[in-house]
Motif scaffolding. Sequence first.
Motif, short mmCIF file in Angstrom:
data_model
loop_
_atom_site.label_atom_id
_atom_site.label_comp_id
_atom_site.label_asym_id
_atom_site.label_seq_id
_atom_site.Cartn_x
_atom_site.Cartn_y
_atom_site.Cartn_z
N CYS A 194 46.49 47.61 44.76
CA CYS A 194 46.54 46.15 44.77
C CYS A 194 47.81 45.88 45.39
N ASN A 195 47.95 44.61 45.42
CA ASN A 195 49.29 43.88 45.91
C ASN A 195 50.53 44.31 45.17
N GLN A 196 50.36 44.55 44.08
CA GLN A 196 51.54 45.05 42.91
C GLN A 196 51.71 46.24 43.16
N HIS A 197 51.12 47.11 43.67
CA HIS A 197 51.55 48.68 43.68
C HIS A 197 51.17 49.32 45.20
N ILE A 198 51.23 48.45 46.24
CA ILE A 198 51.40 49.03 47.46
C ILE A 198 52.72 49.81 48.07
N ASP A 199 53.62 49.75 47.05
CA ASP A 199 54.83 50.39 47.35
C ASP A 199 54.69 51.90 46.93
N PHE A 200 53.70 52.29 46.02
CA PHE A 200 53.59 53.65 45.63
C PHE A 200 52.74 54.76 46.64
N LYS A 251 28.64 38.51 38.09
CA LYS A 251 30.13 38.78 37.78
C LYS A 251 30.76 38.70 38.99
N PRO A 252 32.47 38.17 38.95
CA PRO A 252 33.08 38.46 40.18
C PRO A 252 33.27 39.94 40.59
N ALA A 253 33.32 40.30 41.79
CA ALA A 253 33.45 41.35 42.41
C ALA A 253 34.66 42.09 42.14
N MET A 254 34.61 43.32 41.59
CA MET A 254 35.80 44.09 41.21
C MET A 254 36.11 45.16 42.21
N ILE A 255 37.32 45.62 42.36
CA ILE A 255 37.56 46.83 42.91
C ILE A 255 39.02 47.54 42.11
N TYR A 256 38.73 48.90 42.32
CA TYR A 256 39.79 49.78 41.41
C TYR A 256 40.88 50.04 42.12
N CYS A 257 41.98 49.74 41.50
CA CYS A 257 43.32 50.16 42.08
C CYS A 257 43.73 51.46 41.66
N GLU A 274 47.02 55.44 36.01
CA GLU A 274 45.65 55.50 35.17
C GLU A 274 44.61 54.42 35.85
N GLY A 275 45.13 53.52 36.73
CA GLY A 275 44.25 52.69 37.37
C GLY A 275 43.82 51.49 36.56
N HIS A 276 43.49 50.51 37.32
CA HIS A 276 42.84 48.97 36.79
C HIS A 276 41.94 48.43 37.43
N TRP A 277 41.49 47.55 37.07
CA TRP A 277 40.64 46.69 38.16
C TRP A 277 41.17 45.48 38.35
N VAL A 278 40.81 44.95 39.62
CA VAL A 278 41.21 43.89 40.21
C VAL A 278 40.28 43.00 40.86
N HIS A 279 40.27 41.56 40.91
CA HIS A 279 39.41 40.74 41.47
C HIS A 279 39.33 41.10 43.04
N ALA A 280 38.40 41.44 43.64
CA ALA A 280 38.32 41.29 45.22
C ALA A 280 38.86 40.03 45.94
#
Length: 518
Positions: free
Chosen positions: A469-475, A431-437, A441-447
């Motif tokens: 992840c890229n969409q939440h780096i402002d937090f 499976k593609p490698a995943m990392i947790y944002c 509550e968090g979600h998984w994104v593809h590394a």
Amino acid sequence: MSLQMVSVMNNSSLIHPGFSLLNFDGRVFFFGQKGWPKRSCPTGVFLLDLKKNELKLRPATFSNDSCYLPPLRYPAITSMKASLESETCQYLIHGGKTPNNELSTKMYIMSAMVKANKKAILCCSEKEIAGDVPGARYGHSINVVYSKGKSACVIFGGRSYLPPGQRTTETWNSVVDCMPEVFLVDLEFGCSTSYTLQELQDGLSFHVSLARNDIIYILGGHSLENNVRPPNLYKLKIDLPLGSPDLKCIVLSGGISLSSAIVTKTSNNEFIIVGGYESNNQKRMVCNTVTLEDDRIKIQERETPDWTGDIKHSKIWFGSNMGNGAVLFGIPGDIKQLISDTNFFYILNFGTEEEAMQSCSQTSTEDLEDSVPLEDSEEFYFNGDGVFDDDTYNEGDEEDESKTSYWIICCDDCIVDVNTWVPFYSTELNKPAMIYCSNGEGHWVHAQCMDLSENTLIHLSQGNAKYFCNQHIDFARELQTPKKVLSVKKTPMKSMRTKTLKKKTTPVKKSFLRRLFE
């Protein structure tokens, strides 16, 4: 009683702790393989074929209307009949771990139909649950009770991950005991109701549960919080009148201290408990016969099998009930020996030798000897006719797999294509490698989609810094996805040296020519 060593002739690497066995009228199916099946694989369910102490795993065939069933390890499984008089057997499957270490909340119903050539076709459907839905868990129990012409299933115990708000990248796989709630699920309407009984103070996992009519007995179990295996014995009586159900729990004496034991049924009211652990470092070598009579339970020690030296000295063992009083279990192989198998497997049978042979299926009229064994990563296609085609991709399966988080579209511009995906990192398996944002509550994104290097991926899996992840780096900006930097066009050293020489020699040449003509 007999103990026989068997050799797994193919796909032995798929059989690891946490697997389950389903017995449909003498046909035994293996469920819960290690690792994910490839995209169009029929969920990793195999028919066990036992001949002359050689065990082969044959790919099972599913009906066209079956839903996708991920390979689940340590789920709660129980057999079920439409009524007490019915002979048609089905299995309820709830919870369990996926190869991604994700926990399932879904409930599946497995049944089998036999074609004219005696070939078994499996059918899997998902049971929708509403109301007080049991949380994702594993190592719990599920039983079916019958009362006043009605039936319901009872779910209790197990382990689950920390609540989403308490999970970080470092503690993502930390587990806790589930709350000591009893869930009663109406099998007709799928409505679930939770009950809290004062007699049940701990959420136990890997316990033993035995059901007869409207009574369930809960024995042993492991408390993760206290790291103990108390000799529990609970009697849970469920009354199903026309109105609201009535649950009563009684604490009985004479329980057993055990966990992860295997239970096989030898008659309508007799069960045998084998295997399990007395403590973290001590296997339980004693077997017990449990007899259920109306409102009574009787537990007795019985004759111990003639365990081999390998079984006695092994620190761990694992297995599942084959039905008809037989148990399949394995122990780790000796790494000092030059063998290819990672585990040794045995069949412990408490019935007759004829029943032991019937515990594995050889009922198909097809010649299975020439079938090609499937490896862990090999993919194949299945349909209602049982035709396998390695080169055909089943697009319908892809939609089902996305619902089980097999392929996750992590962002709008996700670059992972399920049809053309190939391993990108050495850390990836099937499976593609995943990392947790860590946002919300968090979600998984593809590394791969986040443009992470493999070193960064390994760092995130080991460190305790939060990742966004890229969409939440402002937090937050503790650790964020590295921005893509356009590479600077560098002039080769050889070219730079040539230009320098030209600059230096040009004035010299002009001066020399000027003096020459003057």
